[in-house]
Structures are given as structure tokens and as C-alpha cells.
Design a protein around this motif. Structure first.
Motif, PDB file in Angstrom:
ATOM      1  N   GLY A  17       0.861  -1.409   0.094  1.00  0.00           N
ATOM      2  CA  GLY A  17      -0.048   0.048  -0.158  1.00  0.00           C
ATOM      3  C   GLY A  17       0.882   1.218  -0.034  1.00  0.00           C
ATOM      4  N   ASP A  18       2.287   1.381   0.456  1.00  0.00           N
ATOM      5  CA  ASP A  18       2.862   2.315   0.889  1.00  0.00           C
ATOM      6  C   ASP A  18       3.708   2.488  -0.477  1.00  0.00           C
ATOM      7  N   THR A  19       3.666   1.526  -1.355  1.00  0.00           N
ATOM      8  CA  THR A  19       4.805   1.561  -2.591  1.00  0.00           C
ATOM      9  C   THR A  19       4.039   2.271  -3.675  1.00  0.00           C
ATOM     10  N   ASP A  20       4.943   3.289  -4.312  1.00  0.00           N
ATOM     11  CA  ASP A  20       4.869   4.347  -5.440  1.00  0.00           C
ATOM     12  C   ASP A  20       4.582   3.263  -6.541  1.00  0.00           C
ATOM     13  N   ALA A  21       3.560   3.638  -7.542  1.00  0.00           N
ATOM     14  CA  ALA A  21       3.113   2.859  -8.397  1.00  0.00           C
ATOM     15  C   ALA A  21       4.204   2.925  -9.671  1.00  0.00           C
ATOM     16  N   TYR A  37      -2.970  -6.760  -8.848  1.00  0.00           N
ATOM     17  CA  TYR A  37      -2.530  -7.333 -10.032  1.00  0.00           C
ATOM     18  C   TYR A  37      -3.250  -6.387 -11.240  1.00  0.00           C
ATOM     19  N   MET A  38      -4.487  -5.694 -10.769  1.00  0.00           N
ATOM     20  CA  MET A  38      -5.058  -4.964 -11.678  1.00  0.00           C
ATOM     21  C   MET A  38      -4.143  -3.796 -11.925  1.00  0.00           C
ATOM     22  N   ARG A  39      -3.512  -3.087 -10.757  1.00  0.00           N
ATOM     23  CA  ARG A  39      -2.707  -2.028 -11.087  1.00  0.00           C
ATOM     24  C   ARG A  39      -1.508  -2.465 -11.924  1.00  0.00           C
ATOM     25  N   LEU A  40      -1.009  -3.788 -11.696  1.00  0.00           N
ATOM     26  CA  LEU A  40      -0.017  -4.262 -12.411  1.00  0.00           C
ATOM     27  C   LEU A  40      -0.272  -4.394 -13.889  1.00  0.00           C
ATOM     28  N   GLU A  41      -1.229  -4.355 -14.213  1.00  0.00           N
ATOM     29  CA  GLU A  41      -2.169  -4.993 -15.607  1.00  0.00           C
ATOM     30  C   GLU A  41      -1.958  -6.226 -15.869  1.00  0.00           C
ATOM     31  N   ARG A  42      -1.697  -7.167 -14.856  1.00  0.00           N
ATOM     32  CA  ARG A  42      -1.843  -8.764 -14.740  1.00  0.00           C
ATOM     33  C   ARG A  42      -3.160  -9.256 -14.608  1.00  0.00           C
ATOM     34  N   TYR A  43      -3.904  -8.989 -15.890  1.00  0.00           N
ATOM     35  CA  TYR A  43      -5.424  -9.287 -15.529  1.00  0.00           C
ATOM     36  C   TYR A  43      -5.911 -10.633 -15.192  1.00  0.00           C
ATOM     37  N   GLU A  44      -5.202 -11.555 -15.910  1.00  0.00           N
ATOM     38  CA  GLU A  44      -5.318 -13.177 -15.714  1.00  0.00           C
ATOM     39  C   GLU A  44      -5.152 -13.282 -14.207  1.00  0.00           C
ATOM     40  N   ALA A  80      -5.238 -11.233 -11.673  1.00  0.00           N
ATOM     41  CA  ALA A  80      -6.233 -10.463 -11.105  1.00  0.00           C
ATOM     42  C   ALA A  80      -7.448 -11.378 -10.923  1.00  0.00           C
ATOM     43  N   ALA A  81      -7.822 -11.815 -12.184  1.00  0.00           N
ATOM     44  CA  ALA A  81      -8.946 -12.744 -12.148  1.00  0.00           C
ATOM     45  C   ALA A  81      -8.919 -13.937 -11.187  1.00  0.00           C
ATOM     46  N   TRP A  82      -8.024 -14.532 -11.120  1.00  0.00           N
ATOM     47  CA  TRP A  82      -7.570 -15.756 -10.217  1.00  0.00           C
ATOM     48  C   TRP A  82      -7.645 -15.266  -8.707  1.00  0.00           C
ATOM     49  N   ALA A  83      -7.134 -14.194  -8.454  1.00  0.00           N
ATOM     50  CA  ALA A  83      -7.067 -13.808  -7.022  1.00  0.00           C
ATOM     51  C   ALA A  83      -8.414 -13.480  -6.537  1.00  0.00           C
ATOM     52  N   PHE A  84      -9.151 -12.872  -7.582  1.00  0.00           N
ATOM     53  CA  PHE A  84     -10.881 -12.323  -7.005  1.00  0.00           C
ATOM     54  C   PHE A  84     -11.582 -13.818  -7.077  1.00  0.00           C
ATOM     55  N   ARG A  85     -11.027 -14.646  -8.014  1.00  0.00           N
ATOM     56  CA  ARG A  85     -12.063 -15.940  -7.709  1.00  0.00           C
ATOM     57  C   ARG A  85     -11.687 -16.581  -6.357  1.00  0.00           C
ATOM     58  N   ARG A  86     -10.514 -16.401  -5.773  1.00  0.00           N
ATOM     59  CA  ARG A  86     -10.036 -17.198  -4.858  1.00  0.00           C
ATOM     60  C   ARG A  86     -10.651 -16.186  -3.628  1.00  0.00           C
ATOM     61  N   GLY A 100     -17.705 -10.278  -9.786  1.00  0.00           N
ATOM     62  CA  GLY A 100     -18.042  -9.267 -10.661  1.00  0.00           C
ATOM     63  C   GLY A 100     -16.771  -8.597 -10.888  1.00  0.00           C
ATOM     64  N   LEU A 101     -15.757  -8.725  -9.745  1.00  0.00           N
ATOM     65  CA  LEU A 101     -14.141  -7.922  -9.979  1.00  0.00           C
ATOM     66  C   LEU A 101     -13.598  -9.130 -10.889  1.00  0.00           C
ATOM     67  N   ALA A 102     -13.611 -10.473 -10.917  1.00  0.00           N
ATOM     68  CA  ALA A 102     -12.992 -11.279 -11.746  1.00  0.00           C
ATOM     69  C   ALA A 102     -13.356 -11.090 -13.271  1.00  0.00           C
ATOM     70  N   ALA A 103     -14.850 -10.731 -13.275  1.00  0.00           N
ATOM     71  CA  ALA A 103     -15.331 -10.357 -14.797  1.00  0.00           C
ATOM     72  C   ALA A 103     -14.686  -9.316 -15.225  1.00  0.00           C
ATOM     73  N   GLN A 104     -14.583  -8.196 -14.350  1.00  0.00           N
ATOM     74  CA  GLN A 104     -13.878  -7.120 -14.891  1.00  0.00           C
ATOM     75  C   GLN A 104     -12.560  -7.288 -15.355  1.00  0.00           C
ATOM     76  N   ALA A 105     -11.802  -7.991 -14.703  1.00  0.00           N
ATOM     77  CA  ALA A 105     -10.372  -8.405 -14.957  1.00  0.00           C
ATOM     78  C   ALA A 105     -10.231  -9.089 -16.218  1.00  0.00           C
ATOM     79  N   LEU A 106     -11.039 -10.058 -16.299  1.00  0.00           N
ATOM     80  CA  LEU A 106     -11.265 -10.692 -17.763  1.00  0.00           C
ATOM     81  C   LEU A 106     -11.482  -9.851 -18.778  1.00  0.00           C
ATOM     82  N   PHE A 107     -12.502  -8.871 -18.849  1.00  0.00           N
ATOM     83  CA  PHE A 107     -12.924  -7.884 -19.640  1.00  0.00           C
ATOM     84  C   PHE A 107     -11.682  -6.902 -20.027  1.00  0.00           C
TER      85      PHE A 107
END
Length: 418
Positions: A135-139, A173-180, A182-188, A204-211
Motif C-alpha cells: 500500500g505504501d509503494t509508489d506505482a 494485479y489490476m494495477r500491474l495490468e496482470r489481468y489473468e 487478478a481474475a484468479w485472485a478475485f476467484r480465490r 464481478g471483479l473477476a469478470a472486470q479483470a477478464l474484460f
């Protein structure tokens, strides 16, 4: 295990050992003092007994006084001796104390480690520390974020019941654009919660990542994730938002409006509500319509009502299809678009016009932002809002208070020459 945690644990263990060993190590001092006192009393007793024997043999004391003083000396000796103290007991107590100390040194640290491994929550501590670092790390430090994400992923796989950790991992993962991923993490995340509403949000967040991974295409994976989320909650806002975006991309603007307006009803405090409302307005614009909600809000808000008529001197000179503009500007004459403008034709005159926020040309320039305005009506020969020679125009001489309620009269009574 974190180094800081075990340093703190070691300090606490040392303090605990100090409480245990202090009385063990320093308890013997009192015992030794009592032993010394016993020896001193014995020496005094023996010395006094020799004196009594000498006095008795010298005839200073008779038999009765000798026995009486001897009995008194023996009684005093018993009173002065500490109870239950002897050299054998002193040595035995010392050995027992050392045994207790040695046992505490060996058992206390080992027991602390084993019991914490059994009942402690080091995995939660490590997850929390990693989440804080993320959370404290710069993008811009993307490499470091990838490392932290992988650390958090390993800890969550070892202890998968931390829903907050899965949510943070998915967002990272979403911020890193690792969408696959991210979808896995949201399913977990969906697997780690029990309530249907929370599971629906995660799906719904998993669907957004896949989208995002499919670059906005409604693939089978995206559709399946949306269907799974809406099976638990038909009004899951992430799924509704994606359906609205897809409908808009297919130029099905009314369907997009339906999905997005549903979000406004079920989630009036949605953090992206302003963007959603912007999408609704754009969809209505594509349909060539004005949003009903905006129209009603403007109708209920501040406005200026103007009755526009044309002077009899020009009535026969102006064709009926001539474009009529009625607009309000700031009193200070500042540049920029009019605060409100409406368009009619000369054939509609005389007409009553309401200038409100629904007639604004830009979001930052609305009539509700001003206390007073200057109102002008112009008949344009070219149909252009910019004044040209030959146009007919009329303006109110004094500013009009916004929200005054009563209509004001405006007469188009002059023709522009330059």
C-alpha cells in the motif's frame, strides 16, 4: 518469520527468565546470612558455657545457680537459632534453585517457540506487513510491487482464509495490468467468503479483470463470470457496468442506459457514479435526447424566464424560419460560453423561454452558478450564434436575478450594422 518479530520475542523471553531466575540466584544470600548467625550463636554459647564451668570450679557458683544459669543459657541459645537451618539443607536448597534456573533457561524459550507455532498467527502478521508495504509503494516502482505481490501470494496460498489479503492481491494485479492473475485472485476471494453478496462482488471483479484482459471484448470467460456474479446478485454493480459498456459499444444505447441507471438505483453512493452518469448522458446524446433526470433537476433548479417578442417595425422583414437564439451571460462580461442558451425560430414568436442548467453549453458554465445574468435574444440570418451584420437583436438593459421567478419582457428592437 520476520526478524523484527523474533527480536521482540527474544526480549520478552529474556524478561520472563529474569523474573524466574532473580529469586533463584539471589535467594541464597538470606540463607547464608542465617547460617552465619547460627555459627556465631554457637560460638557465643560455647564461650559462655566455658565461663560458667570455670566459675563453678572456682567455687564462685554453687550447684543450684550453676544449673539455673546453664539452663537459661541453653534456652536462650534455642531462641536465637533460626529454625530448620542446617548446612545440609543449605546445600540442598542451593542445588534445587540451580536446577530450577537451568530448567527455566531450557524450557521457557523452547516452549514459547513451540506454543506460538501451534497457536500463534505469524502468517497473519507477515501478510499484514506485506500488505502495508504494497500500500505504501509508489506505482512507478513496478518491479518492487511485483515482488511484493508474489510474496503476498505465497503467504495467502499457505493461509487462504484472509479475504482482505486476496482483495489486495487482486487490486495489485489490476494495477500491474496482470489481468489473468487478478481474475484468479478475485476467484480465490470469492472462495474465502461465505455471504452471497460478497461472493458476487468478487466474481464481478473477476469478470472486470477478464474484460480488461480481452481489451473490452465480451468473451465466453467474461460472460461466464458475469453470469456467475448475477446468479448470486442480479444487481452486482461491476457486472452491470460491464454489460452497459458492452451494450454501448454495440450502439445499443437504451440497453446501456438501462444497465447504468440500475447501478444508480442500487448503489447511490458508488464511487464511480459521476462517470456512470456521464456515460448515461452520452448515451442520451447519441440518441438525440435529453436525460430525463437532468431535465427534471434543471427544471427544479435556478432559472430565468423570458418572454421574447419582436418589434412591429421588423415583423414583416424577418422570415419565419429565421433561427432565434436566447441566451444568458455573466454580468461581468467575462468570456466563455453562455451560461444558458436555447434555440427557436422566428415563427414561434412571441414565446416564453426558460433558461436553466439544462440549457448550459458546458458543465463548468451553468446559470445556477450566477446570482444575476444579462439576457439577449438574437435572430440570426445565417443560423450562426455569433453576431453578424444584418441580424436582429434585443437585450435587457438591467441584469436579471437568477431564480427570481417572474418572467421578464425582452423585445427584439434593433438590427446590427457591423
Amino acid at each position: 518469520m520476520t526478524e523484527t518479530f523474533w527480536i521482540a520475542a527474544a526480549v520478552l523471553i529474556i524478561l520472563a527468565l529474569a523474573f524466574v531466575l532473580y529469586p533463584v540466584l539471589f535467594h541464597s544470600t538470606g540463607a547464608r546470612e542465617r547460617a552465619d548467625l547460627r555459627n556465631q550463636n554457637l560460638l557465643a554459647y560455647r564461650s559462655r558455657m566455658k565461663e560458667l564451668d570455670a566459675e563453678y570450679e572456682a567455687g564462685i557458683l554453687d550447684d543450684e545457680n550453676y544449673r539455673q544459669l546453664k539452663d537459661e543459657l541453653a534456652g536462650a541459645m534455642l531462641d536465637d537459632l533460626p529454625e530448620n537451618i542446617g548446612p545440609d539443607r543449605l546445600v540442598s536448597g542451593r542445588k534445587s534453585a540451580m536446577a530450577v534456573g537451568l530448567l527455566a533457561i531450557l524450557v521457557l524459550p523452547a516452549a514459547t517457540f513451540l506454543l506460538y507455532q501451534e497457536w500463534g498467527a505469524m502468517d497473519r502478521v507477515e501478510q499484514f506487513i506485506t500488505m502495508q508495504e504494497m500500500g505504501d509503494t509508489d506505482a512507478a516502482r513496478q518491479t518492487r510491487m511485483n515482488e511484493l505481490a508474489e510474496q503476498l501470494r505465497e503467504k495467502l496460498e499457505a493461509s487462504p482464509d484472509n479475504s482482505d489479503g486476496w482483495a489486495m492481491l487482486g487490486q495489485s494485479y489490476m494495477r500491474l495490468e496482470r489481468y489473468e492473475d487478478a481474475a484468479w485472485a478475485f476467484r480465490r476471494l470469492a472462495d474465502s467468503v461465505e455471504e452471497d453478496g460478497a461472493r458476487a462482488v468478487a466474481l464481478g471483479l473477476a469478470a472486470q479483470a477478464l474484460f480488461y484482459r480481452s481489451q473490452g471484448a465480451m468473451t465466453e470467460d467474461v460472460a461466464a463470470a458475469i453470469e456467475a456474479a448475477r446468479a448470486l446478485n442480479p444487481d452486482e454493480v461491476n457486472a452491470l457496468g460491464l454489460l452497459g459498456i458492452h451494450a454501448f459499444s454495440q450502439q445499443d444505447y437504451r440497453e446501456a442506459i438501462r444497465y447504468w441507471e440500475r447501478i444508480g438505483k442500487v448503489a447511490p453512493d458508488h464511487p464511480q457514479l459521476a462517470s456512470i452518469q456521464g456515460g448515461i448522458r452520452e448515451a442520451y446524446n447519441r440518441l438525440g435526447e435529453e436525460p430525463p433526470a437532468m431535465k427534471q433537476a434543471a427544471a427544479d433548479g435556478p432559472a430565468v424566464t423570458v418572454r421574447v417578442a419582436i418589434s412591429d417595425a421588423f415583423r414583416d422583414q424577418v422570415p419565419a424560419d429565421t433561427t432565434l437564439f436566447v441566451f444568458a451571460r455573466r454580468v461581468d462580461g467575462a468570456g466563455g460560453p453562455p451560461l444558458a442558451i436555447t434555440r427557436l425560430t422566428a415563427g414561434a414568436l412571441p414565446a416564453e423561454v426558460r433558461l436553466d442548467d439544462s440549457k448550459s453549453m458546458a458543465p463548468e458554465a451553468k446559470i445556477s452558478s450566477a446570482e444575476e445574468v444579462m439576457v439577449t435574444a438574437r435572430l440570426s440570418r445565417s443560423g450562426n450564434a455569433i453576431a453578424q451584420a444584418g441580424d436582429w437583436q434585443g437585450s435587457l438593459e438591467a441584469p436579471v436575478a437568477v431564480g427570481s421567478g417572474a418572467p421578464v419582457e425582452l423585445i427584439i428592437d434593433k438590427q446590427l450594422t457591423d
